[in-house]
Design an enzyme around this catalytic site. Structure first.
Site, short mmCIF file in Angstrom:
data_model
loop_
_atom_site.label_atom_id
_atom_site.label_comp_id
_atom_site.label_asym_id
_atom_site.label_seq_id
_atom_site.Cartn_x
_atom_site.Cartn_y
_atom_site.Cartn_z
N SER A 1 -0.27 1.57 11.90
CA SER A 1 -0.27 0.34 11.12
C SER A 1 0.74 0.54 9.99
O SER A 1 0.64 1.52 9.23
CB SER A 1 -1.67 0.08 10.57
N GLU A 2 1.72 -0.35 9.86
CA GLU A 2 2.89 -0.03 9.04
C GLU A 2 2.61 0.02 7.54
O GLU A 2 3.45 0.46 6.78
CB GLU A 2 4.06 -0.99 9.35
N ASN A 3 1.41 -0.38 7.11
CA ASN A 3 1.07 -0.22 5.70
C ASN A 3 0.69 1.22 5.37
O ASN A 3 0.42 1.52 4.21
CB ASN A 3 -0.04 -1.19 5.30
#
Lengths: 219, 232
Positions: free
Chosen positions: A46-48
């Protein structure tokens, strides 16, 4: 019959391989996590800043400090790690993520993708999509073959502002599985019960159709 | 404050020197890992003409959304701003300018800004409206665009724990943009849940060394959840 959202996710899940690190976009791509084949291990990025995204939490385990890129509360799996946004996009731009799945408004036969902006409507932003498509080695676009007005989303040339240029090679639509190479769409599979004629009629770009087009294997 | 003791006890001290028309980098992803009290103090100080650099612009009534209420933000540099009706209204009326930036590029702009790198090439955005007016160059057969880095007059950061010397530890995905933001402020102010004595944090486990940090304040956090999603 055109594929349902769940069937789209099922077909995309057939692109997974054991040991893959995978980034799933918001919407239908997120559903792919529900169809990881039995006995196969994948890690969701998840890119966060989370590698090893797990299922949604219970009321007891919910944690405001643990969300996914869609800002939903999630959990972390065994072997998960947390990291900064710079590290996250180093993974993405550096080509370390094995498979990226995202939606789109339009894809054209040169592999261009438009997915973030419709002129005249409010522009909310591209989030991480431009970084993802610019660098991922293996991208699957999943979308409906035509828009609500029945207009093809597989075009000769994208009409909307691009998210990335020349980066898309695989499309799973509700009608077909299509690959892009040599500047053309290639029809490889059709949704169960969908005719080649319907796919041809709903593909505005140049489509190469082999003699035999097998049906997808979805339930 | 003396020596390496970075701890301040009031928000007035924490934001001393903040003035109109400054560039302020703010950590966080959505409402996760945002310096809630420092944003609230920016609002009560009434500073205006701000350029805010943050992945998102908060929501109506919380996070950076609070600064929109009195039109304190002149320009927003962000990757996604879709959660906020007031933002939309001010954007459409021309009161607010927005520079949409790919998320990885935004993180790298902060990282590079803090690391003394004035600009960098990235493939993200080539062939898109983001590339307009930017130098493009081919490396290894692939096109890239030149992006300039960002340094803030202030960087406002949220961390989980700090020691009195400003060494920081973040928690879970509340880390996000905060470590890069911490490096990219001329003045970096960190709001934390807990301050411990120097020596209490294991040097092996410090995410951001205190050299980047000017001031630390202990806050209290609502930690509002944007999309509460539970297992069915």
């Amino acid at each position: 019959m055109a594929l349902s959202r769940e069937q789209l996710a099922q077909r995309v899940a057939q692109e997974l391989q054991d040991g893959y690190y995978v980034n799933l976009g918001i919407g239908i791509p997120t559903l792919v996590a529900n169809y990881v084949p039995e006995g196969m291990e994948v890690m969701l990025q998840s890119e966060n800043g989370l590698l090893g995204m797990g299922e949604f939490p219970t009321e007891e385990t919910v944690d405001a400090d643990l969300i996914n890129a869609g800002k939903q509360t999630v959990t972390a799996t065994t072997g998960a790690s947390y990291f900064s946004s710079a590290d996250s996009f180093a993974m993405i731009r550096g080509g370390h993520v094995d498979l990226t799945v995202l939606g789109a408004f339009e894809v054209d036969q040169q592999g261009n993708i438009a997915s973030w902006m419709i002129p005249g409507k409010l522009v909310k932003g591209m989030g991480g999509a431009m970084d993802l498509v610019a660098s991922a080695r293996n991208i699957v676009v999943t979308m409906t073959h035509a828009n609500k007005k029945g207009e093809s989303k597989l075009l000769k040339e994208c009409t909307l502002p691009l998210t990335g240029a020349g980066c898309i090679k695989k499309i799973v639509s509700d009608l077909a599985y299509i690959e892009i190479r040599d500047g053309k769409f290639h029809l490889l599979e059709r949704a169960p019960g969908v005719s080649v004629e319907e796919i041809v009629a709903k593909t505005a770009g140049e489509l190469v159709v082999p003699e035999h087009v097998p049906e997808m294997n979805v339930s | 404050m003396s020596g390496f003791n970075k701890v301040v006890t009031s928000y007035d001290e924490a934001l001393e020197g903040l003035s109109d028309n400054m560039t302020v980098i703010v950590g966080g992803f959505g409402l996760c890992g945002i310096p809630e009290g420092l944003i609230g103090k920016m609002k009560s100080l009434g500073v205006t003409g701000l350029t805010c650099v943050s992945n998102n612009a908060g929501v109506d009534g919380f996070g950076l959304g609070l600064l929109l209420e009195d039109k304190q933000i002149k320009k927003m540099i962000a990757s996604y701003v879709g959660e906020n009706a007031l933002f939309e209204q001010q954007l459409l009326s021309g009161e607010l300018e927005v520079e949409l930036t790919p998320q990885g590029t935004l993180a790298e702009k902060m990282r590079a800004g803090g690391a003394g790198i004035p600009a960098f090439f990235t493939p993200a955005g080539y062939g898109t409206p983001v590339a307009d007016g930017k130098e493009a160059r081919e490396f290894d057969g692939k096109m890239h665009i030149l992006e300039s880095s960002i340094v803030g007059d202030f960087a406002l950061v949220k961390a989980w724990k700090s020691d009195t010397m400003g060494n920081l530890v973040f928690r879970k995905t509340a880390r996000n943009f905060n470590p890069m933001a911490a490096t990219a402020g001329k003045v970096t102010v960190v709001e934390v849940e807990e301050i411990v004595a120097a020596g209490e944090l294991d040097p092996n486990e410090i995410h951001t060394p205190g050299i980047y940090v000017n001031r630390v304040i202990k806050g209290s956090f609502e930690k509002r959840i944007e999309q509460l999603t539970l297992k069915k």
